[in-house]
Enzyme design. Structure first.
Site, PDB file in Angstrom:
ATOM      1  N   LYS A  46      33.287  59.027  41.701  1.00  0.00           N
ATOM      2  CA  LYS A  46      34.637  58.648  42.156  1.00  0.00           C
ATOM      3  C   LYS A  46      34.725  58.691  43.682  1.00  0.00           C
ATOM      4  O   LYS A  46      35.196  57.741  44.314  1.00  0.00           O
ATOM      5  CB  LYS A  46      35.692  59.603  41.555  1.00  0.00           C
ATOM      6  CG  LYS A  46      35.691  59.669  40.041  1.00  0.00           C
ATOM      7  CD  LYS A  46      36.760  60.607  39.511  1.00  0.00           C
ATOM      8  CE  LYS A  46      36.564  62.070  39.848  1.00  0.00           C
ATOM      9  NZ  LYS A  46      35.390  62.708  39.198  1.00  0.00           N
TER      10      LYS A  46
ATOM     11  N   ARG B 247      33.788  72.291  33.923  1.00  0.00           N
ATOM     12  CA  ARG B 247      34.508  71.119  34.453  1.00  0.00           C
ATOM     13  C   ARG B 247      34.410  69.942  33.484  1.00  0.00           C
ATOM     14  O   ARG B 247      35.366  69.198  33.283  1.00  0.00           O
ATOM     15  CB  ARG B 247      33.950  70.732  35.832  1.00  0.00           C
ATOM     16  CG  ARG B 247      34.464  71.657  36.946  1.00  0.00           C
ATOM     17  CD  ARG B 247      33.583  71.638  38.184  1.00  0.00           C
ATOM     18  NE  ARG B 247      33.435  70.346  38.805  1.00  0.00           N
ATOM     19  CZ  ARG B 247      32.468  70.046  39.679  1.00  0.00           C
ATOM     20  NH1 ARG B 247      31.579  70.956  40.039  1.00  0.00           N
ATOM     21  NH2 ARG B 247      32.403  68.842  40.192  1.00  0.00           N
TER      22      ARG B 247
HETATM   23  P1  AP5 Z   1      30.512  61.864  43.661  1.00  0.00           P
HETATM   24  O1  AP5 Z   1      30.921  60.547  44.228  1.00  0.00           O
HETATM   25  O2  AP5 Z   1      30.614  63.062  44.541  1.00  0.00           O
HETATM   26  O3  AP5 Z   1      31.240  62.112  42.252  1.00  0.00           O
HETATM   27  P2  AP5 Z   1      32.732  62.518  41.909  1.00  0.00           P
HETATM   28  O4  AP5 Z   1      33.112  61.725  40.707  1.00  0.00           O
HETATM   29  O5  AP5 Z   1      33.592  62.425  43.123  1.00  0.00           O
HETATM   30  O6  AP5 Z   1      32.466  64.018  41.459  1.00  0.00           O
HETATM   31  P3  AP5 Z   1      33.289  65.329  41.762  1.00  0.00           P
HETATM   32  O7  AP5 Z   1      32.363  66.471  41.442  1.00  0.00           O
HETATM   33  O8  AP5 Z   1      33.902  65.299  43.117  1.00  0.00           O
HETATM   34  O9  AP5 Z   1      34.386  65.234  40.659  1.00  0.00           O
HETATM   35  P4  AP5 Z   1      35.311  66.322  40.164  1.00  0.00           P
HETATM   36  O10 AP5 Z   1      36.282  65.504  39.435  1.00  0.00           O
HETATM   37  O11 AP5 Z   1      34.662  67.402  39.366  1.00  0.00           O
HETATM   38  O12 AP5 Z   1      35.760  67.093  41.483  1.00  0.00           O
HETATM   39  P5  AP5 Z   1      37.108  67.105  42.324  1.00  0.00           P
HETATM   40  O13 AP5 Z   1      36.761  67.368  43.721  1.00  0.00           O
HETATM   41  O14 AP5 Z   1      37.937  65.941  41.981  1.00  0.00           O
HETATM   42  O15 AP5 Z   1      29.005  61.713  43.156  1.00  0.00           O
HETATM   43  C1  AP5 Z   1      28.281  62.833  42.691  1.00  0.00           C
HETATM   44  C2  AP5 Z   1      26.837  62.771  43.200  1.00  0.00           C
HETATM   45  O16 AP5 Z   1      26.162  61.700  42.562  1.00  0.00           O
HETATM   46  C3  AP5 Z   1      26.723  62.518  44.707  1.00  0.00           C
HETATM   47  O17 AP5 Z   1      25.668  63.281  45.214  1.00  0.00           O
HETATM   48  C4  AP5 Z   1      26.406  61.036  44.816  1.00  0.00           C
HETATM   49  O18 AP5 Z   1      25.584  60.769  45.937  1.00  0.00           O
HETATM   50  C5  AP5 Z   1      25.685  60.757  43.506  1.00  0.00           C
HETATM   51  N1  AP5 Z   1      26.014  59.427  42.968  1.00  0.00           N
HETATM   52  C6  AP5 Z   1      27.231  58.815  42.981  1.00  0.00           C
HETATM   53  N2  AP5 Z   1      27.156  57.605  42.389  1.00  0.00           N
HETATM   54  C7  AP5 Z   1      25.866  57.466  41.976  1.00  0.00           C
HETATM   55  C8  AP5 Z   1      25.168  56.426  41.290  1.00  0.00           C
HETATM   56  N3  AP5 Z   1      25.769  55.288  40.892  1.00  0.00           N
HETATM   57  N4  AP5 Z   1      23.844  56.631  41.036  1.00  0.00           N
HETATM   58  C9  AP5 Z   1      23.214  57.784  41.441  1.00  0.00           C
HETATM   59  N5  AP5 Z   1      23.835  58.782  42.094  1.00  0.00           N
HETATM   60  C10 AP5 Z   1      25.136  58.634  42.354  1.00  0.00           C
HETATM   61  O19 AP5 Z   1      37.824  68.408  41.703  1.00  0.00           O
HETATM   62  C11 AP5 Z   1      37.299  69.690  41.919  1.00  0.00           C
HETATM   63  C12 AP5 Z   1      38.232  70.730  41.298  1.00  0.00           C
HETATM   64  O20 AP5 Z   1      39.522  70.676  41.933  1.00  0.00           O
HETATM   65  C13 AP5 Z   1      38.534  70.555  39.803  1.00  0.00           C
HETATM   66  O21 AP5 Z   1      37.540  71.140  38.999  1.00  0.00           O
HETATM   67  C14 AP5 Z   1      39.896  71.255  39.688  1.00  0.00           C
HETATM   68  O22 AP5 Z   1      39.759  72.638  39.675  1.00  0.00           O
HETATM   69  C15 AP5 Z   1      40.590  70.868  40.991  1.00  0.00           C
HETATM   70  N6  AP5 Z   1      41.375  69.625  40.895  1.00  0.00           N
HETATM   71  C16 AP5 Z   1      41.161  68.466  41.621  1.00  0.00           C
HETATM   72  N7  AP5 Z   1      42.082  67.531  41.283  1.00  0.00           N
HETATM   73  C17 AP5 Z   1      42.874  68.095  40.334  1.00  0.00           C
HETATM   74  C18 AP5 Z   1      43.969  67.622  39.563  1.00  0.00           C
HETATM   75  N8  AP5 Z   1      44.437  66.364  39.736  1.00  0.00           N
HETATM   76  N9  AP5 Z   1      44.551  68.461  38.674  1.00  0.00           N
HETATM   77  C19 AP5 Z   1      44.104  69.736  38.517  1.00  0.00           C
HETATM   78  N10 AP5 Z   1      43.054  70.252  39.203  1.00  0.00           N
HETATM   79  C20 AP5 Z   1      42.437  69.438  40.102  1.00  0.00           C
END
Ligand code: AP5
Ligand code: MG
Length: 224
Positions: free
Chosen positions: A15, A174
């Site tokens: 994402k 997660r």
């Molecule tokens: P990346 O682009 O970083 O993936 P992402 O989907 O952004 O993953 P996140 O870990 O950020 O998602 P998340 O939903 O768990 O975390 P968030 O910060 O939202 O890609 C991942 C890796 O893969 C990278 O190294 C990239 O280079 C690689 N990659 C990408 N695309 C690729 C491809 N096509 N092929 C190969 N490699 C690839 O949330 C964190 C925490 O915050 C949650 O657990 C929760 O506690 C809280 N939180 C956040 N939002 C909310 C909400 N709305 N409600 C409640 N709690 C929330």
């Protein structure tokens, strides 16, 4: 007219990676609730102090906190050019709140894009992820290493960070949270014909192309 889209997918689906690319291509602003929460944790704000333990355990932070955070963020001028919601909404109440918030501003959600990736691949992606401490550029040990070891491609920075919640136990939690609380949003959007799915297993460029096919050609003046 400003276009608002949601990128929906499990942790590690890509994402954040795609939101940054779409920001460059289309000119909307990336609104990552994970990044906002991590900034609040780092700044030790009231929200940050409450959220830290929840995030470290891989649980979801309370809806009311997230909804207030997005409502505030939508008031900022850059959100007027449209938003790429990255990590929000994550529950049905958040999805309903987003509809209300946008309607209140005379706008709406135009497209929800689900990024589908196998669980095994997600764990591998998250385990290898790191970002530049200075500019936030994202890298991966195997899939996107820096061109020169230890030096950020984007800004030349030499310090990198790995997220506190990117360990095996928290990633598992997660993922469980995603399937239990976030996946139920899919039928909510599918029912009104706003949902499209892309294969998030493809390489990063192919995923960007697939999303661009859904969104249509970027407006010429917004490429910046
Ligand atoms: P990346 O682009 O970083 O993936 P992402 O989907 O952004 O993953 P996140 O870990 O950020 O998602 P998340 O939903 O768990 O975390 P968030 O910060 O939202 O890609 C991942 C890796 O893969 C990278 O190294 C990239 O280079 C690689 N990659 C990408 N695309 C690729 C491809 N096509 N092929 C190969 N490699 C690839 O949330 C964190 C925490 O915050 C949650 O657990 C929760 O506690 C809280 N939180 C956040 N939002 C909310 C909400 N709305 N409600 C409640 N709690 C929330
Ligand atoms: Mg992310």
């Amino acid at each position: 007219m400003a276009v608002n889209i949601v990128l929906l997918g499990p942790p590690g689906a890509g994402k954040g990676t795609q939101a940054k690319r779409l920001e460059q291509l289309y000119g909307m602003v990336q609104l990552s609730t994970g990044d906002m929460l991590r900034a609040a944790v780092a700044a030790e704000t009231q929200v940050g102090l409450r959220a830290k333990a929840v995030m470290d355990a891989g649980n979801l932070v309370d809806d009311e906190i997230l909804i207030a955070m997005i409502a505030d963020r939508l008031e900022q001028p850059d959100a007027k050019r449209g938003a790429i919601f990255d990590g929000f909404p994550r529950t049905v109440p958040q999805a309903e709140a987003l509809d209300r918030l946008l309607a209140h501003r005379g706008s709406r959600l135009h497209q929800v894009i689900e990024m589908r990736v196998d669980d095994d691949a997600l764990v591998a992606r998250i385990a290898g992820r790191f970002t530049c401490k200075s500019c936030g550029a994202g890298f991966h040990d195997a899939f996107k290493p820096t061109k020169q070891a230890g030096i950020c491609d984007a800004c030349g920075g030499r310090e990198f960070i790995r997220r506190a919640d990117d360990n095996a136990a928290t990633v598992k939690k997660r993922l469980t949270e995603y399937y239990a609380k976030t996946a139920p949003i899919l039928p909510y959007y599918r029912a009104r014909g706003a949902l499209k799915t892309v294969n998030g297993m493809a390489d990063m460029d192919a995923v960007t192309t697939a999303i661009a096919e859904i969104l249509g050609p970027p407006p010429a003046e917004s490429t910046h």
